[in-house]
Scaffold this active site. Sequence first.
Site: not given
Ligand code: BJW
Length: 244
Positions: A58, A94, A96, A111, A138, A180, A204
């Site tokens: 980070y 994001n 950022d 997030h 802190c 994604s 996307n």
């Molecule tokens: C372009 C481009 C260009 C490229 N133009 N496009 C089922 C239901 C509910 C929850 C779960 C479930 N199964 C599992 C879970 C739990 C889990 C989860 O989802 N796990 C998965 C692996 C399945 N979720 C959690 O634990 C979350 N909490 C939770 O569920 O709490 C309980 C709850 C229950 C019910 C209601 C509410 C809450 C917490 C999730 C925390 C995610 N944290 C992260 C890391 C921290 C942040 C950081 O360090 O930055 O967040 S993981 C990471 O993925 C990050 C992102 O925000 C997140 C999403 O990624 P994103 O943004 O989609 O990026 P990419 O790389 O995957 O995709 C980029 C896309 O852009 C691609 O498609 C490219 O093609 C495209 N692209 N260039 C347009 N120029």
Amino acid sequence: MNTEDVRNIVVLTGAGVSAESGLATFRGPDGLWEGHRVEDVCTPHAFRRDPALVHSFYDARRAKLGTVAPNTAHEALARLDAEWPGGLLLVTQNVDDLHERAGSRRLLHMHGELTRGWCLGCGQRFGWAGPMGEDASCPSCGKAGRVRPDIVWFGEMPYGMEKIDEALQRCDLFVSIGTSGAVYPAAGFVQTARYCGASTLEINLEPSLGSTMFNETRIGRAGELVPEWVDEVLQSAHSSPISR
Ligand code: BJW
């Protein structure tokens, strides 16, 4: 897509919206996970096991923020915020700060934020600039070694879920940009919005995992397609007589 009857909009953004600013996405070929396995850095368990590794991940990303700038997609969404007369919520996954640097105000970081810290000793959250590292003190209680990045890791509850849920239930248009669809609950927003009667649009580089759930998908770069879409929506707002 007919946007003439739209009053309330929810926009969800992911890492793809910042890709053209030079920030790595998570799951692409040059994605962040390439250098670090997700379970090594993005869970509370990983932080307890190896805080130095998680802090260095980070700290490096926080340092990178100073070298990048908002792109045309961030700028277009800020223009939408300034000019859209109806309801709007921009929910970003994001961590950022490019949306706010572009000028977006009706913004929610579900997030967390790289520029914030959270003290596990006293529970306070606060702004943070520069490296954090393991020994950070802190600013609220003064204790060292208990400060973590204010980031939502796997297994933790995202921020603002109540506000997001209300906005999804009220919206007429839900737009997902540069994500994604691999991470919940954000990946499920399209279903909630559709269930509540909204039109849904995905922008996307490739079809996301949930692509078939959207009424319309536009494939291409956010830096090009988002300004086009914002022009369309604002034009319909200026030409349509309905009061938003
Ligand atoms: C372009 C481009 C260009 C490229 N133009 N496009 C089922 C239901 C509910 C929850 C779960 C479930 N199964 C599992 C879970 C739990 C889990 C989860 O989802 N796990 C998965 C692996 C399945 N979720 C959690 O634990 C979350 N909490 C939770 O569920 O709490 C309980 C709850 C229950 C019910 C209601 C509410 C809450 C917490 C999730 C925390 C995610 N944290 C992260 C890391 C921290 C942040 C950081 O360090 O930055 O967040 S993981 C990471 O993925 C990050 C992102 O925000 C997140 C999403 O990624 P994103 O943004 O989609 O990026 P990419 O790389 O995957 O995709 C980029 C896309 O852009 C691609 O498609 C490219 O093609 C495209 N692209 N260039 C347009 N120029």
